[in-house]
Design a protein around this motif. Structure first.
Motif, PDB file in Angstrom:
ATOM      1  N   LYS A 138      31.524  24.100  56.882  1.00  0.00           N
ATOM      2  CA  LYS A 138      32.439  25.632  57.298  1.00  0.00           C
ATOM      3  C   LYS A 138      33.402  24.650  58.654  1.00  0.00           C
ATOM      4  O   LYS A 138      32.888  24.200  59.514  1.00  0.00           O
ATOM      5  N   ASN A 161      34.045  16.895  54.057  1.00  0.00           N
ATOM      6  CA  ASN A 161      35.596  17.349  54.336  1.00  0.00           C
ATOM      7  C   ASN A 161      35.744  17.686  55.065  1.00  0.00           C
ATOM      8  O   ASN A 161      35.215  17.062  56.540  1.00  0.00           O
ATOM      9  N   LEU A 164      38.974  22.942  48.347  1.00  0.00           N
ATOM     10  CA  LEU A 164      38.340  23.986  47.963  1.00  0.00           C
ATOM     11  C   LEU A 164      38.536  24.665  47.695  1.00  0.00           C
ATOM     12  O   LEU A 164      39.993  25.171  47.716  1.00  0.00           O
ATOM     13  N   THR A 205      33.578  27.378  46.851  1.00  0.00           N
ATOM     14  CA  THR A 205      32.644  25.293  46.336  1.00  0.00           C
ATOM     15  C   THR A 205      33.926  24.107  46.680  1.00  0.00           C
ATOM     16  O   THR A 205      35.150  25.019  46.100  1.00  0.00           O
ATOM     17  N   PHE A 206      33.930  23.198  46.229  1.00  0.00           N
ATOM     18  CA  PHE A 206      34.709  22.168  46.098  1.00  0.00           C
ATOM     19  C   PHE A 206      35.317  22.162  44.527  1.00  0.00           C
ATOM     20  O   PHE A 206      34.053  21.803  44.025  1.00  0.00           O
ATOM     21  N   ASP A 216      39.414  21.465  53.963  1.00  0.00           N
ATOM     22  CA  ASP A 216      39.395  21.957  53.282  1.00  0.00           C
ATOM     23  C   ASP A 216      39.658  20.633  51.731  1.00  0.00           C
ATOM     24  O   ASP A 216      39.958  20.868  50.654  1.00  0.00           O
ATOM     25  N   GLU A 266      37.049  29.668  48.613  1.00  0.00           N
ATOM     26  CA  GLU A 266      36.502  29.033  49.627  1.00  0.00           C
ATOM     27  C   GLU A 266      35.182  28.940  49.526  1.00  0.00           C
ATOM     28  O   GLU A 266      34.550  28.626  50.583  1.00  0.00           O
TER      29      GLU A 266
END
Length: 339
Positions: A191, A210, A164, A170-171, A195, A168
């Motif tokens: 969410k 994630n 991430l 987009t990856f 991360d 905070e």
């Protein structure tokens, strides 16, 4: 060597550190147990005088924390035992992948490592073999990594190189490449799920999710397929976040190289020494604040991992890798960014 073992000698109240001196029964002179000559002694007054005379069999020698040597006789003693052995330098293979798997024609090599305690540990396990956690840019790469993971028994998922970003939202890939391909599970990334990115290897689709970065998963590593040639210091310009290694890493560490790491005006350079494996007798890394005339921030040698150093005045840092032999060690791996 003396300083190395002095630093590891326990307090005298807890016993001493046994060293490998033995009596040669033929010459009646002391020698090291590997057969080598005693060509070093601590300064006068720091070893038992009998080291210079005829020796006695069945006697064990020890080193104290203050550096002097003595022998304790042939009776039972309380002792700490430390050993040395010769490392074998890894050998570079002819295909440029050196034990990694080759997916043919894409110019990169892959490996899946052992289970790591965290995503950061997974990153380090890749760094130790001159690679990075894998970025994935098409279906072929994704499928190959999934098959490779399964073939090594990693059927419950692997960490890949997505994380991430600071926004905070987009990856992105840790190697800085564009995330131009995605293979998320429906609804992911979610969410508060974590991360760091991982691939589910239990199903053929190899979809991503994630996860918490402290999850325990193997690392999927990737590195460019290397041309088999003599190590060379190229003097190239490096981008922030890129993996930078000494010439020949991790197969050869004998080629010196200077790296000039620059960030925007008004910023400072912070370098992270991901791995330094050097001979403390003779191989060194010098870190300078600036490039000419700058103060030395640090002088490094031996085994170092995850150590950070920052310039104090300049937006340029010079990292000078200076081996004197670089025998049986990997060399240097690092990254830098602006602060």
């Amino acid at each position: 060597h003396q300083n190395y073992w002095m630093a590891r000698a326990p307090p005298t109240s807890k016993g001493f550190l046994i060293i490998g001196l033995e009596c040669n029964s033929t010459t009646k002179k002391w020698q090291w147990v590997d057969g080598s000559e005693v060509n070093y002694k601590p300064r006068p007054g720091m070893y038992h005088t009998d080291l210079d005379g005829d020796c006695h069999t069945g006697v064990s020698w020890d080193v104290h924390p203050d550096g002097y040597w003595s022998y304790g006789g042939s009776g039972p003693i309380s002792a700490h035992l430390c050993c040395t052995y010769q490392l074998n330098q890894p050998i570079q293979s002819g295909d440029g992948c050196d034990g990694f798997a080759d997916d043919e024609d894409d110019g990169v090599c892959y490996i899946v490592g052992d289970i790591a305690s965290t995503w950061q540990d997974a990153e380090m396990s890749c760094t130790n073999v001159g690679a990075q956690l894998a970025s994935i840019h098409n279906t072929k790469e994704n499928a190959f990594i999934r098959r490779l993971a399964v073939s090594t028994g990693s059927v419950n998922g692997v960490f890949i190189g997505g994380f991430l970003r600071n926004d905070e939202i987009t990856f992105g890939w840790m190697d800085g490449s564009v995330m131009d391909y995605e293979n998320y599970y429906p609804g992911f990334p979610k969410k508060n799920f974590g991360d760091c990115l991982a691939m589910d290897t239990s199903a053929s689709a190899g979809q991503w999710m994630n996860m918490d970065c402290t999850s325990k998963l193997p690392a999927a590593c990737i590195r460019p397929q290397q041309t088999v040639s003599e190590p060379e210091c190229t003097g190239e310009d490096f981008k922030e976040g890129a993996l930078i290694t000494s010439p020949g890493f991790p197969f050869s560490a004998s080629t010196p190289c200077d790296y000039f790491l620059a960030v925007d005006d008004g910023k400072k350079v912070e370098v992270e020494i991901l791995l330094l494996e050097a001979n403390s007798c003779c191989d060194s890394v010098f870190i300078y604040d600036g490039f000419l005339g700058g103060n030395v921030i640090a002088t490094l040698t031996g085994d170092i991992t995850n150590a950070n150093y920052t310039t104090k005045t300049s937006n340029i840092m010079r990292v000078s890798y200076q081996p004197k032999g670089g025998v049986n060690v990997k060399g240097l791996a690092m990254k830098f960014h602006s602060v």
